[in-house]
Design a protein around this motif. Structure first.
Motif, PDB file in Angstrom:
ATOM      1  N   ALA A 194    -145.120   2.923  60.874  1.00 40.04           N
ATOM      2  CA  ALA A 194    -145.302   3.882  61.966  1.00 40.04           C
ATOM      3  C   ALA A 194    -146.615   4.631  61.762  1.00 40.04           C
ATOM      4  N   GLY A 195    -147.705   3.927  61.956  1.00 42.48           N
ATOM      5  CA  GLY A 195    -149.029   4.501  61.746  1.00 42.48           C
ATOM      6  C   GLY A 195    -149.568   4.148  60.376  1.00 42.48           C
ATOM      7  N   ASP A 196    -150.866   4.403  60.193  1.00 43.63           N
ATOM      8  CA  ASP A 196    -151.478   4.118  58.900  1.00 43.63           C
ATOM      9  C   ASP A 196    -151.089   5.205  57.891  1.00 43.63           C
ATOM     10  N   ASP A 197    -151.511   5.028  56.649  1.00 46.32           N
ATOM     11  CA  ASP A 197    -151.136   5.980  55.591  1.00 46.32           C
ATOM     12  C   ASP A 197    -151.537   7.407  55.949  1.00 46.32           C
ATOM     13  N   THR A 198    -152.729   7.564  56.509  1.00 48.06           N
ATOM     14  CA  THR A 198    -153.222   8.909  56.847  1.00 48.06           C
ATOM     15  C   THR A 198    -152.334   9.568  57.896  1.00 48.06           C
ATOM     16  N   ALA A 199    -151.954   8.828  58.920  1.00 48.32           N
ATOM     17  CA  ALA A 199    -151.094   9.385  59.974  1.00 48.32           C
ATOM     18  C   ALA A 199    -149.730   9.768  59.417  1.00 48.32           C
ATOM     19  N   ARG A 200    -149.183   8.909  58.549  1.00 47.85           N
ATOM     20  CA  ARG A 200    -147.843   9.173  58.017  1.00 47.85           C
ATOM     21  C   ARG A 200    -147.839  10.355  57.061  1.00 47.85           C
TER      22      ARG A 200
END
Length: 107
Positions: A47-53
């Protein structure tokens, strides 16, 4: 009680959010679920890249209006969230290390 919902693992179908909110309110009166928009992002099977999560998790954790955090769809992707770009943590026994790392990055 306001419970923030983030998705450290897979995307949460946005059509389920109203149903989950109703279910929570029915079984736990006074509970309001607050879904981070990150829950509906998609990056591969996450659910999104590492930064978003990590941003969603840290944002909810630091929100004074949020009383608790729930993980949508489990926490399978949690170990891929890097707290400081180098450290990766596995398992509940590592939560004190995660907390210490988060405090270092926000100090």
């Amino acid at each position: 009680m306001r419970i923030g919902v983030v998705a450290p693992s897979c995307t949460l179908d946005p059509a389920l959010q109203p149903q989950l909110s109703t279910l929570a309110a029915t079984h736990f009166p006074g509970v309001e679920l607050v879904f981070d928009p990150q829950c509906t992002l998609s990056d591969g099977h996450f659910a999104g890249d590492d930064t978003a999560r990590i941003s969603a998790f840290v944002g909810m954790a630091n929100d004074p209006d949020i009383d608790a955090i729930w993980f949508a769809r489990g926490g399978y992707g949690s170990p891929t969230i890097f707290v400081d770009g180098d450290d990766m943590y596995f398992g509940n026994d590592q939560l004190p290390l995660v907390e210490a790392a988060l405090k270092r990055t926000t100090a």
